[in-house]
Design an enzyme around this catalytic site. Sequence first.
Site, PDB file in Angstrom:
ATOM      1  N   ASP A   1       9.443   0.884   8.444  1.00 20.24           N
ATOM      2  CA  ASP A   1      10.383   0.422   9.456  1.00 20.24           C
ATOM      3  C   ASP A   1      11.041   1.410   9.982  1.00 20.24           C
ATOM      4  O   ASP A   1      11.054   0.843  11.511  1.00 20.24           O
ATOM      5  CB  ASP A   1      11.261  -0.674   8.659  1.00 20.24           C
TER       6      ASP A   1
ATOM      7  N   GLU B   1      19.693   3.313   4.739  1.00 19.01           N
ATOM      8  CA  GLU B   1      19.815   2.413   3.591  1.00 19.01           C
ATOM      9  C   GLU B   1      19.762   2.526   2.205  1.00 19.01           C
ATOM     10  O   GLU B   1      20.803   2.205   1.195  1.00 19.01           O
ATOM     11  CB  GLU B   1      18.341   1.983   3.987  1.00 19.01           C
TER      12      GLU B   1
ATOM     13  N   LEU C   1      11.656  -8.575   9.799  1.00 26.40           N
ATOM     14  CA  LEU C   1      11.349  -7.616  10.777  1.00 26.40           C
ATOM     15  C   LEU C   1      12.242  -6.708  10.944  1.00 26.40           C
ATOM     16  O   LEU C   1      12.272  -5.694  12.233  1.00 26.40           O
ATOM     17  CB  LEU C   1      11.609  -8.707  12.447  1.00 26.40           C
ATOM     18  N   SER C   2      12.886  -6.539  10.199  1.00 28.62           N
ATOM     19  CA  SER C   2      13.932  -5.201  10.449  1.00 28.62           C
ATOM     20  C   SER C   2      14.528  -4.842  11.292  1.00 28.62           C
ATOM     21  O   SER C   2      14.252  -4.240  11.751  1.00 28.62           O
ATOM     22  CB  SER C   2      12.572  -4.185   9.752  1.00 28.62           C
TER      23      SER C   2
ATOM     24  N   SER D   1      30.536  -5.434  17.900  1.00 26.26           N
ATOM     25  CA  SER D   1      29.576  -6.252  16.930  1.00 26.26           C
ATOM     26  C   SER D   1      29.736  -7.436  17.863  1.00 26.26           C
ATOM     27  O   SER D   1      30.590  -8.302  17.541  1.00 26.26           O
ATOM     28  CB  SER D   1      29.127  -5.894  15.621  1.00 26.26           C
TER      29      SER D   1
ATOM     30  N   THR E   1       0.824  -1.177  -0.162  1.00 26.24           N
ATOM     31  CA  THR E   1      -0.158   0.127   0.022  1.00 26.24           C
ATOM     32  C   THR E   1       1.121   0.994   0.023  1.00 26.24           C
ATOM     33  O   THR E   1       0.600   2.267  -0.536  1.00 26.24           O
ATOM     34  CB  THR E   1      -0.910  -0.010   0.549  1.00 26.24           C
TER      35      THR E   1
ATOM     36  N   GLY F   1      16.574 -10.918   8.901  1.00 28.18           N
ATOM     37  CA  GLY F   1      16.563 -11.260   7.336  1.00 28.18           C
ATOM     38  C   GLY F   1      15.348 -11.747   7.379  1.00 28.18           C
ATOM     39  O   GLY F   1      15.043 -12.322   6.014  1.00 28.18           O
TER      40      GLY F   1
HETATM   41  P1  ADP Z   1      16.107  -6.983   7.630  1.00 29.99           P
HETATM   42  O1  ADP Z   1      15.642  -7.449   6.915  1.00 29.99           O
HETATM   43  O2  ADP Z   1      16.235  -8.048   9.331  1.00 29.99           O
HETATM   44  O3  ADP Z   1      16.458  -5.738   8.119  1.00 29.99           O
HETATM   45  P2  ADP Z   1      18.536  -6.661   6.390  1.00 29.99           P
HETATM   46  O4  ADP Z   1      18.991  -7.708   5.259  1.00 29.99           O
HETATM   47  O5  ADP Z   1      17.588  -5.384   5.946  1.00 29.99           O
HETATM   48  O6  ADP Z   1      17.371  -7.470   6.850  1.00 29.99           O
HETATM   49  O7  ADP Z   1      19.617  -6.660   7.230  1.00 29.99           O
HETATM   50  C1  ADP Z   1      20.013  -6.841   7.980  1.00 29.99           C
HETATM   51  C2  ADP Z   1      21.261  -7.013   8.436  1.00 29.99           C
HETATM   52  O8  ADP Z   1      21.947  -6.074   8.826  1.00 29.99           O
HETATM   53  C3  ADP Z   1      22.628  -7.661   8.643  1.00 29.99           C
HETATM   54  O9  ADP Z   1      23.085  -8.095   7.616  1.00 29.99           O
HETATM   55  C4  ADP Z   1      23.520  -7.006  10.036  1.00 29.99           C
HETATM   56  O10 ADP Z   1      24.970  -6.077   8.764  1.00 29.99           O
HETATM   57  C5  ADP Z   1      22.651  -5.925  10.064  1.00 29.99           C
HETATM   58  N1  ADP Z   1      22.447  -6.788  11.082  1.00 29.99           N
HETATM   59  C6  ADP Z   1      21.470  -6.646  11.965  1.00 29.99           C
HETATM   60  N2  ADP Z   1      21.381  -7.025  13.000  1.00 29.99           N
HETATM   61  C7  ADP Z   1      22.908  -7.239  13.728  1.00 29.99           C
HETATM   62  C8  ADP Z   1      23.249  -7.431  14.985  1.00 29.99           C
HETATM   63  N3  ADP Z   1      22.648  -8.428  15.400  1.00 29.99           N
HETATM   64  N4  ADP Z   1      24.419  -7.559  14.665  1.00 29.99           N
HETATM   65  C9  ADP Z   1      25.403  -6.716  13.912  1.00 29.99           C
HETATM   66  N5  ADP Z   1      25.231  -6.638  13.093  1.00 29.99           N
HETATM   67  C10 ADP Z   1      23.351  -6.583  12.295  1.00 29.99           C
HETATM   68 MG    MG Z   2      16.369  -4.106   6.585  1.00 27.46          MG
END
Ligand code: ADP
Ligand code: MG
Length: 378
Positions: A169, A157, A121-122, A65, A33, A118
């Site tokens: 998100d 992003e 849930l962002s 991290s 939407t 991935g």
């Molecule tokens: P999503 O749908 O969960 O947002 P994305 O591919 O957009 O998936 O984002 C995932 C990316 O965000 C990971 O590859 C990493 O780079 C970063 N990320 C998310 N959570 C973490 C975390 N707990 N620690 C380090 N990086 C993270």
């Molecule tokens: Mg994402």
Amino acid sequence: MREKIKEQFKQRFGTDGVIYASAGRINLIGEHTDYNGGFVFPGAIDKYIMAEININGTDKVRVYSMDMDAYCEFGLNEEDAPQEQWARYIFGVCRETIKRGGVVKGFDTVFAGNVPLGAGLSSSAALESCFAFALNDLFNDNKIDKFELAKIGQSTEHNYCGVNCGIMDQFASVFGKKDCLMRLDCRSLEHEYFPFHPEGYKLVLLNSKVKHELVDSPYNKRRESCERVAATLGVETLRDATYTMLADVRDKISDEDYRRARFVIGEKQRVLDVCDALERGDYETVGRCMFETHDGLSRDYEVSCEELDYLNDVARECGVTGSRIMGGGFGGCTINLVKEDRYDNFIATAKEKFNAKYGHEPEVINVIISDGAHKVED
Ligand code: ADP
Ligand code: MG
């Protein structure tokens, strides 16, 4: 998680810092939407990115991290983004804050999270919002308004991660409030909170863990269909279309475009219906609308896939109140609203049947609607 972060921070940097967190999100209803000027209806969840931060008096950011078990350092005056994908989110948030006239100075940070990566849930928005919120609090007296914080995440992003996403998100992660979903009007960007505390029900996602990469971009094709129908109707977006208007142009458009538009018009109304239902505490209507969305996404919009349709069928068989694909489609999760007394049977049945058919169990992710970006007080 908090204790682990504190311990790691102390060990690495020899001091204590301030702790911030921001959440992942679900979208209860309102799919495809956003680019049609309609509504989305997200909420922040009890899955977080949490970061401890301390100002270090240099112009460098030093990040560890915990989940990646990796360290990275970058200068605030450097143009080049770090190689590590996870660090680019933080680099991007710093740059985008500075670009908007905000102050950012050097800091040390340790962060970790439990938003599944991935899964739809962002987790990336949670990461961006956590740091955007923190930089605003630490260096800018909270003068940057919350919508701008969401935009800092969105631009990160776009400019540093190659993801051309909308605002939902980051909006959800920044604005999220416990026991509330938020209706975001994607045309005016106005938002409104609605109560969501489904007593006696659980909200659970089933991650199919499949992702079908299709050859031609189905997303762009859907957008083009919507734009064609809007042009035929003489409206800017399908936000302004009704079923009656659509019926009037039926012989001027392809059957495919007709069905795409029929879904979008229905989906706009369903978000409004769900909001009304929530004000009455009527979760059965909410559930019915979720099933209708699934059917629309599957048959009219054609963005489902076998595995998600299967999970939806199992949900119906198990007497789940509402179930639908969450996200753009072609894989990922279903979101399910299920009565507590049917929950155990639903989960067991879904795991068993899905495993028998596809060779692996779906991942079960229980969620509770929670606060978005915030400072974590001791
Ligand atoms: P999503 O749908 O969960 O947002 P994305 O591919 O957009 O998936 O984002 C995932 C990316 O965000 C990971 O590859 C990493 O780079 C970063 N990320 C998310 N959570 C973490 C975390 N707990 N620690 C380090 N990086 C993270
Ligand atoms: Mg994402």
